[in-house]
Design an enzyme around this catalytic site. Structure first.
Site, PDB file in Angstrom:
ATOM      1  N   ASP A  45       0.817  -1.206   0.000  1.00 31.26           N
ATOM      2  CA  ASP A  45       0.000   0.000   0.000  1.00 31.26           C
ATOM      3  C   ASP A  45       0.855   1.262   0.000  1.00 31.26           C
ATOM      4  O   ASP A  45       0.495   2.271  -0.613  1.00 31.26           O
ATOM      5  CB  ASP A  45      -0.917   0.006   1.232  1.00 31.26           C
ATOM      6  CG  ASP A  45      -2.138  -0.893   1.038  1.00 31.26           C
ATOM      7  OD1 ASP A  45      -2.362  -1.366  -0.092  1.00 31.26           O
ATOM      8  OD2 ASP A  45      -2.860  -1.118   2.027  1.00 31.26           O
ATOM      9  N   GLY A  46       1.995   1.224   0.698  1.00 27.71           N
ATOM     10  CA  GLY A  46       2.880   2.384   0.710  1.00 27.71           C
ATOM     11  C   GLY A  46       3.406   2.716  -0.677  1.00 27.71           C
ATOM     12  O   GLY A  46       3.524   3.892  -1.045  1.00 27.71           O
ATOM     13  N   ASN A 122      -5.338   8.598   1.883  1.00 28.93           N
ATOM     14  CA  ASN A 122      -5.687   8.039   3.200  1.00 28.93           C
ATOM     15  C   ASN A 122      -6.119   9.101   4.197  1.00 28.93           C
ATOM     16  O   ASN A 122      -7.254   9.117   4.636  1.00 28.93           O
ATOM     17  CB  ASN A 122      -4.514   7.249   3.779  1.00 28.93           C
ATOM     18  CG  ASN A 122      -4.476   5.819   3.301  1.00 28.93           C
ATOM     19  OD1 ASN A 122      -5.376   5.365   2.607  1.00 28.93           O
ATOM     20  ND2 ASN A 122      -3.429   5.105   3.658  1.00 28.93           N
ATOM     21  N   GLU A 123      -5.176   9.978   4.579  1.00 28.32           N
ATOM     22  CA  GLU A 123      -5.489  10.950   5.617  1.00 28.32           C
ATOM     23  C   GLU A 123      -4.484  12.085   5.635  1.00 28.32           C
ATOM     24  O   GLU A 123      -3.415  12.007   5.018  1.00 28.32           O
ATOM     25  CB  GLU A 123      -5.526  10.297   7.005  1.00 28.32           C
ATOM     26  CG  GLU A 123      -4.176   9.968   7.607  1.00 28.32           C
ATOM     27  CD  GLU A 123      -3.566   8.678   7.126  1.00 28.32           C
ATOM     28  OE1 GLU A 123      -2.391   8.721   6.694  1.00 28.32           O
ATOM     29  OE2 GLU A 123      -4.235   7.630   7.173  1.00 28.32           O
ATOM     30  N   THR A 161      -9.421   2.834   7.373  1.00 31.33           N
ATOM     31  CA  THR A 161      -8.863   1.584   7.881  1.00 31.33           C
ATOM     32  C   THR A 161      -7.393   1.733   8.279  1.00 31.33           C
ATOM     33  O   THR A 161      -6.787   0.772   8.751  1.00 31.33           O
ATOM     34  CB  THR A 161      -8.956   0.475   6.809  1.00 31.33           C
ATOM     35  OG1 THR A 161      -8.236   0.894   5.637  1.00 31.33           O
ATOM     36  CG2 THR A 161     -10.413   0.209   6.435  1.00 31.33           C
ATOM     37  N   ALA A 162      -6.833   2.921   8.091  1.00 30.11           N
ATOM     38  CA  ALA A 162      -5.405   3.138   8.367  1.00 30.11           C
ATOM     39  C   ALA A 162      -5.236   3.795   9.738  1.00 30.11           C
ATOM     40  O   ALA A 162      -5.724   3.288  10.741  1.00 30.11           O
ATOM     41  CB  ALA A 162      -4.801   3.966   7.237  1.00 30.11           C
ATOM     42  N   SER A 166      -6.696   3.147  14.141  1.00 28.53           N
ATOM     43  CA  SER A 166      -5.899   3.009  15.351  1.00 28.53           C
ATOM     44  C   SER A 166      -6.256   4.067  16.390  1.00 28.53           C
ATOM     45  O   SER A 166      -5.971   3.901  17.579  1.00 28.53           O
ATOM     46  CB  SER A 166      -4.406   3.085  15.017  1.00 28.53           C
ATOM     47  OG  SER A 166      -4.030   4.399  14.661  1.00 28.53           O
ATOM     48  N   ASN A 224       3.684  11.539   3.519  1.00 28.52           N
ATOM     49  CA  ASN A 224       4.578  12.683   3.361  1.00 28.52           C
ATOM     50  C   ASN A 224       4.479  13.609   4.567  1.00 28.52           C
ATOM     51  O   ASN A 224       3.374  13.959   5.011  1.00 28.52           O
ATOM     52  CB  ASN A 224       4.231  13.460   2.094  1.00 28.52           C
ATOM     53  CG  ASN A 224       4.336  12.603   0.841  1.00 28.52           C
ATOM     54  OD1 ASN A 224       5.319  11.886   0.664  1.00 28.52           O
ATOM     55  ND2 ASN A 224       3.327  12.648  -0.009  1.00 28.52           N
TER      56      ASN A 224
END
Length: 268
Positions: A45-46, A122-123, A161-162, A166, A224
């Site tokens: 994924d990265g 993602n975020e 989900t990333a 958590s 980043n």
């Protein structure tokens, strides 16, 4: 069809990338690193996140395919031992795709007249480097709360989900074009209060963060990081752009969640 291969530096990924390149050459695909129709990522994924940011200016015309060389990720559908099947699928491509919403981030700096815009798959997060972060949170232009804590995370549905998960955030299906904001170690006592709960923000609303001071912040956009930025305001909203994945056998989202966090041994 024009193809680009984007791989990480791991030995297996480099080996798979070389095999893919040879098979594409044998089947007369055109290699075009600057303006491809399909970007095939090899890694995890990265790696796909890195490829997304490299080709973010071409999102209207490019589709992504992920080959994983480790554990199955949320954006990688093919295993490294299935590249023959992948090449065959590309040969019979009919242009179908699955689209996921993206996060539009506008950053205003105290020392710059013009804001900068970023896209996140993602975020994005804002954190204080050496002390408590204090920031006013606005939802749709209305002041909601004054946050105190380590930081705040705003995520997309696929990014739910990333890092968001958590932090105790909800997992959201990518068909829902919403934002989610989650607190990072908020301070809640008799003096200072926050909602202390993740929030789902409607598609037409936006989130604005105004830090109480303009220095010593760490801003992240996916993987980043931007250190020591003089951030005076952040605005988050659902982007008008989307990321498109070539639909050859894209795994159903909840099946992907189950595989990643529960496992087939516990499904029954």
């Amino acid at each position: 069809m024009k193809i680009a291969i984007f791989a990480n530096d791991e030995r297996l990924s480099r080996s798979v990338s070389q095999k893919l390149r040879q098979k594409f050459e044998d089947t007369h695909f055109i290699f075009d690193e600057k303006s491809p129709d399909i970007v095939v990522t090899v890694g995890g994924d990265g790696t796909l996140l890195s490829a997304f940011h490299k080709y973010s200016a071409l999102l209207d015309s490019v589709r992504f395919v992920g080959v994983h060389t480790g554990h199955l990720g949320f954006y990688t559908d093919w295993r490294d031992d299935e590249i023959d099947d992948l090449v065959i699928s590309l040969q019979s491509d009919n242009g179908q795709s699955i689209s996921y919403p993206l996060l539009d981030v506008r950053v205003t700096y105290a020392d710059k007249a013009k804001p900068e815009n970023f896209l996140a798959l993602n975020e994005a997060t804002l954190k204080r480097g050496s002390a408590t972060m204090v920031a006013d949170v606005y939802i749709g232009g209305e002041r909601f709360e004054r946050f105190r804590g380590d930081g705040l995370c705003v995520s997309t549905p696929s990014g739910s989900t990333a890092y968001n998960k958590s932090l105790g955030g909800a997992v959201i299906h990518p068909n829902l074009k919403v934002l989610q904001i989650a607190e990072i170690s908020s301070i809640n006592n008799r003096v200072f209060r926050t909602l202390s709960s993740p929030m789902i923000i409607a598609p037409n609303d936006w989130i604005t963060l105004i830090p109480a001071r303009e220095s010593d912040y760490l801003l992240t956009i996916d993987q980043n990081s931007f250190h020591s930025k003089q951030v005076s305001q952040l605005r988050f909203k659902i982007s008008k752009k989307s990321i498109h994945f070539a639909k050859y056998r894209h795994m159903q989202f909840w099946q992907r969640v189950q595989d990643a966090f529960i496992g087939s041994d516990y499904a029954n």
